[in-house]
Design an enzyme around this catalytic site. Sequence first.
Site, PDB file in Angstrom:
ATOM      1  N   ARG A 103       0.814  -1.229   0.000  1.00  0.00           N
ATOM      2  CA  ARG A 103       0.000   0.000   0.000  1.00  0.00           C
ATOM      3  C   ARG A 103       0.843   1.272   0.000  1.00  0.00           C
ATOM      4  NH1 ARG A 103      -3.044  -2.996   3.824  1.00  0.00           N
ATOM      5  NH2 ARG A 103      -4.850  -3.953   2.813  1.00  0.00           N
ATOM      6  N   LYS A 125       0.143  11.120 -10.974  1.00  0.00           N
ATOM      7  CA  LYS A 125      -0.544  10.080 -11.752  1.00  0.00           C
ATOM      8  C   LYS A 125       0.477   9.068 -12.231  1.00  0.00           C
ATOM      9  CE  LYS A 125      -4.568  11.919 -14.191  1.00  0.00           C
ATOM     10  NZ  LYS A 125      -5.067  12.209 -15.535  1.00  0.00           N
ATOM     11  N   GLU A 167       4.322  18.343 -24.866  1.00  0.00           N
ATOM     12  CA  GLU A 167       3.583  18.586 -23.608  1.00  0.00           C
ATOM     13  C   GLU A 167       3.755  20.053 -23.163  1.00  0.00           C
ATOM     14  OE1 GLU A 167       1.488  16.468 -22.302  1.00  0.00           O
ATOM     15  OE2 GLU A 167       2.212  14.411 -22.556  1.00  0.00           O
ATOM     16  N   LYS A 209       1.399  22.997 -14.354  1.00  0.00           N
ATOM     17  CA  LYS A 209       0.780  21.714 -14.014  1.00  0.00           C
ATOM     18  C   LYS A 209       0.418  21.679 -12.531  1.00  0.00           C
ATOM     19  CE  LYS A 209       0.870  16.763 -14.308  1.00  0.00           C
ATOM     20  NZ  LYS A 209       1.351  15.549 -14.925  1.00  0.00           N
ATOM     21  N   GLU A 219      -8.666  14.520 -10.035  1.00  0.00           N
ATOM     22  CA  GLU A 219      -9.465  14.695 -11.253  1.00  0.00           C
ATOM     23  C   GLU A 219     -10.952  14.450 -11.019  1.00  0.00           C
ATOM     24  OE1 GLU A 219      -7.136  13.502 -14.735  1.00  0.00           O
ATOM     25  OE2 GLU A 219      -9.027  12.985 -15.704  1.00  0.00           O
ATOM     26  N   ARG A 224      -8.657  19.104 -13.638  1.00  0.00           N
ATOM     27  CA  ARG A 224      -7.415  18.440 -14.059  1.00  0.00           C
ATOM     28  C   ARG A 224      -7.517  17.888 -15.493  1.00  0.00           C
ATOM     29  NH1 ARG A 224      -3.096  14.790 -10.601  1.00  0.00           N
ATOM     30  NH2 ARG A 224      -1.827  14.345 -12.418  1.00  0.00           N
ATOM     31  N   ASN A 228      -5.303  16.934 -20.173  1.00  0.00           N
ATOM     32  CA  ASN A 228      -5.505  15.888 -21.171  1.00  0.00           C
ATOM     33  C   ASN A 228      -5.833  16.445 -22.547  1.00  0.00           C
ATOM     34  OD1 ASN A 228      -5.420  12.930 -20.580  1.00  0.00           O
ATOM     35  ND2 ASN A 228      -6.326  13.712 -18.704  1.00  0.00           N
ATOM     36  N   HIS A 231      -5.151  14.437 -25.682  1.00  0.00           N
ATOM     37  CA  HIS A 231      -4.854  13.061 -25.267  1.00  0.00           C
ATOM     38  C   HIS A 231      -5.945  12.050 -25.643  1.00  0.00           C
ATOM     39  CE1 HIS A 231      -1.551  14.971 -23.279  1.00  0.00           C
ATOM     40  NE2 HIS A 231      -1.142  13.869 -22.693  1.00  0.00           N
ATOM     41  N   HIS A 235      -4.095   9.295 -27.356  1.00  0.00           N
ATOM     42  CA  HIS A 235      -4.084   7.920 -26.837  1.00  0.00           C
ATOM     43  C   HIS A 235      -4.671   6.945 -27.862  1.00  0.00           C
ATOM     44  CE1 HIS A 235      -3.812   9.106 -22.289  1.00  0.00           C
ATOM     45  NE2 HIS A 235      -2.669   9.174 -22.908  1.00  0.00           N
ATOM     46  N   HIS A 247       4.356   8.749 -27.464  1.00  0.00           N
ATOM     47  CA  HIS A 247       3.334   9.581 -26.835  1.00  0.00           C
ATOM     48  C   HIS A 247       3.393  11.048 -27.316  1.00  0.00           C
ATOM     49  CE1 HIS A 247       0.578  10.764 -23.629  1.00  0.00           C
ATOM     50  NE2 HIS A 247       1.414  11.743 -23.311  1.00  0.00           N
TER      51      HIS A 247
HETATM   52  N1  LIG Z   1       2.011  10.097 -15.418  1.00  0.00           N
HETATM   53  C1  LIG Z   1       1.859  11.185 -16.115  1.00  0.00           C
HETATM   54  O1  LIG Z   1       1.339  12.190 -15.638  1.00  0.00           O
HETATM   55  C2  LIG Z   1       2.353  11.218 -17.554  1.00  0.00           C
HETATM   56  C3  LIG Z   1       2.322  12.418 -18.243  1.00  0.00           C
HETATM   57  C4  LIG Z   1       2.794  12.444 -19.554  1.00  0.00           C
HETATM   58  C5  LIG Z   1       3.273  11.283 -20.141  1.00  0.00           C
HETATM   59  N2  LIG Z   1       3.285  10.134 -19.438  1.00  0.00           N
HETATM   60  C6  LIG Z   1       3.787   8.894 -20.053  1.00  0.00           C
HETATM   61  O2  LIG Z   1       5.171   9.043 -20.326  1.00  0.00           O
HETATM   62  C7  LIG Z   1       5.518   8.116 -21.346  1.00  0.00           C
HETATM   63  C8  LIG Z   1       6.464   8.762 -22.332  1.00  0.00           C
HETATM   64  O3  LIG Z   1       7.626   9.186 -21.659  1.00  0.00           O
HETATM   65  P1  LIG Z   1       8.966   9.600 -22.448  1.00  0.00           P
HETATM   66  O4  LIG Z   1       8.595  10.410 -23.637  1.00  0.00           O
HETATM   67  O5  LIG Z   1       9.875  10.159 -21.448  1.00  0.00           O
HETATM   68  O6  LIG Z   1       9.465   8.203 -23.077  1.00  0.00           O
HETATM   69  P2  LIG Z   1      10.479   7.066 -22.555  1.00  0.00           P
HETATM   70  O7  LIG Z   1      10.381   6.886 -21.106  1.00  0.00           O
HETATM   71  O8  LIG Z   1      10.217   5.906 -23.432  1.00  0.00           O
HETATM   72  O9  LIG Z   1      11.925   7.672 -22.898  1.00  0.00           O
HETATM   73  C9  LIG Z   1      12.230   7.960 -24.234  1.00  0.00           C
HETATM   74  C10 LIG Z   1      13.612   7.415 -24.612  1.00  0.00           C
HETATM   75  O10 LIG Z   1      14.621   8.253 -24.071  1.00  0.00           O
HETATM   76  C11 LIG Z   1      15.642   7.461 -23.428  1.00  0.00           C
HETATM   77  N3  LIG Z   1      16.228   8.319 -22.388  1.00  0.00           N
HETATM   78  C12 LIG Z   1      15.681   8.656 -21.213  1.00  0.00           C
HETATM   79  N4  LIG Z   1      16.443   9.580 -20.597  1.00  0.00           N
HETATM   80  C13 LIG Z   1      17.505   9.801 -21.390  1.00  0.00           C
HETATM   81  C14 LIG Z   1      18.633  10.673 -21.300  1.00  0.00           C
HETATM   82  N5  LIG Z   1      18.786  11.536 -20.289  1.00  0.00           N
HETATM   83  N6  LIG Z   1      19.548  10.642 -22.307  1.00  0.00           N
HETATM   84  C15 LIG Z   1      19.366   9.810 -23.373  1.00  0.00           C
HETATM   85  N7  LIG Z   1      18.312   8.993 -23.518  1.00  0.00           N
HETATM   86  C16 LIG Z   1      17.378   8.997 -22.542  1.00  0.00           C
HETATM   87  C17 LIG Z   1      14.901   6.250 -22.949  1.00  0.00           C
HETATM   88  O11 LIG Z   1      15.784   5.181 -22.732  1.00  0.00           O
HETATM   89  C18 LIG Z   1      13.918   6.007 -24.090  1.00  0.00           C
HETATM   90  O12 LIG Z   1      14.541   5.297 -25.135  1.00  0.00           O
HETATM   91  C19 LIG Z   1       4.226   7.648 -21.984  1.00  0.00           C
HETATM   92  O13 LIG Z   1       3.955   6.317 -21.609  1.00  0.00           O
HETATM   93  C20 LIG Z   1       3.182   8.569 -21.390  1.00  0.00           C
HETATM   94  O14 LIG Z   1       1.912   7.954 -21.277  1.00  0.00           O
HETATM   95  C21 LIG Z   1       2.837  10.067 -18.152  1.00  0.00           C
END
Ligand SMILES: NC(=O)c1ccc[n+]([C@@H]2O[C@H](COP(=O)([O-])OP(=O)(O)OC[C@H]3O[C@@H](n4cnc5c(N)ncnc54)[C@H](O)[C@@H]3O)[C@@H](O)[C@H]2O)c1
Length: 345
Positions: A103, A125, A167, A209, A219, A224, A228, A231, A235, A247
């Site tokens: 938990r 989130k 974003e 944010k 939300e 909130r 989105n 999105h 999505h 994404h």
């Molecule tokens: N929880 C939330 O509020 C929220 C908000 C927006 C997006 N997301 C999620 O985030 C995800 C996308 O995240 P992302 O775009 O960071 O993708 P990712 O985590 O896949 O990273 C992208 C690439 O960059 C590489 N990488 C990471 N840091 C690096 C660095 N410093 N130097 C070189 N390479 C590096 C990773 O290995 C990967 O290949 C999606 O699944 C999306 O749904 C979540």
Amino acid sequence: MRKINEEICCSKVDVIVNTNYKEFLNSIHGKKAIFYSKSLNIDYRGDLNIPIEDGEKAKDVSNVLDLVKTLYDHDFNRGDYVIAIGGGTVLDLVGFVSSIYMRGLNLINIPTTLLGMVDAAIGGKNGVNFGNAKNILGTFYQPSLIIVDLNFIKTLPEEEVRKGLAEVIKYALVLDKELYDYLAMNDKRVLEKDEDALEEIIYRSIKDKLEVVKEDEKETKGIRVVLNFGHTIGHAIEAGSNFTIPHGYAISVGMVCEAKIAEEMGYSEEGVVEDTLWMLSLYGLPITPEKLPFHYSKDLALASVEKDKKIRGNEILMPFPTRIGNYKVVRVPTETVKGFASQCL
Ligand SMILES: NC(=O)c1ccc[n+]([C@@H]2O[C@H](COP(=O)([O-])OP(=O)(O)OC[C@H]3O[C@@H](n4cnc5c(N)ncnc54)[C@H](O)[C@@H]3O)[C@@H](O)[C@H]2O)c1
């Protein structure tokens, strides 16, 4: 470095990272983990760096139980910490696991992508994918600490910077006209990774944010949902491509489509669609499905609209840009959204 709700105690801590960081302990990222742990007075074990599959595959639900098993086998308890170091995918997966294991384990988020810094690490989130639906399993779970270190951007490929900018542009379009103007005037500096320019846009994005999250953490108040914007369609594109389309790119096309829906339904001022297209193009982001890096199934994408988490009854809560920096949340029948979506997907 800005600290949010710091909470330090601790016994042991471990690190969960992308598989990309093979030489993790010898790498800049590994050294930073040790540095942060020491400066937070946390006993860093270092013998349990848990690598995660790279990219969206990290968010496969099967990884949840694998991680839980590892934590369980290593006697983790609720006094312990995990440090999630990585992009949004790692943060989403680790955030979810941290929230359900006993938990709640203590969680430290260290985002290493721009997208992680401005969005995924902030606001509590998390989520993993199941079936063909994005983030369908998840919780609201705040990290004890978030560390945003611009040095990580140095190794981030230009393409990843652009995905994060999608974003940032989202905040500008629906929440922050000043950020829009700043982005409009500083594209070269931002894309050349000028540190001051990056700090400015990251700081503003986090602030935007947090202001929203403060008002509506879970939300439930219809506030909130503004985060989105783009999105619902974004999505759907991700799901239609079996999550091969990243994404950031998916929501870029999603924002164009949703801005067009807003305009056609009469909710946005004239020019909002043009301003959206102009800004996304300025930062080299895709504005039409043809510009996306992979093919997606339109049928699958349209079907996945029905799994949108903003559906209430037969309607979807759609945050529409009314003019740059402003928004209105509108309940739109799901069939209407699908009808419009079929024109822009
Ligand atoms: N929880 C939330 O509020 C929220 C908000 C927006 C997006 N997301 C999620 O985030 C995800 C996308 O995240 P992302 O775009 O960071 O993708 P990712 O985590 O896949 O990273 C992208 C690439 O960059 C590489 N990488 C990471 N840091 C690096 C660095 N410093 N130097 C070189 N390479 C590096 C990773 O290995 C990967 O290949 C999606 O699944 C999306 O749904 C979540």
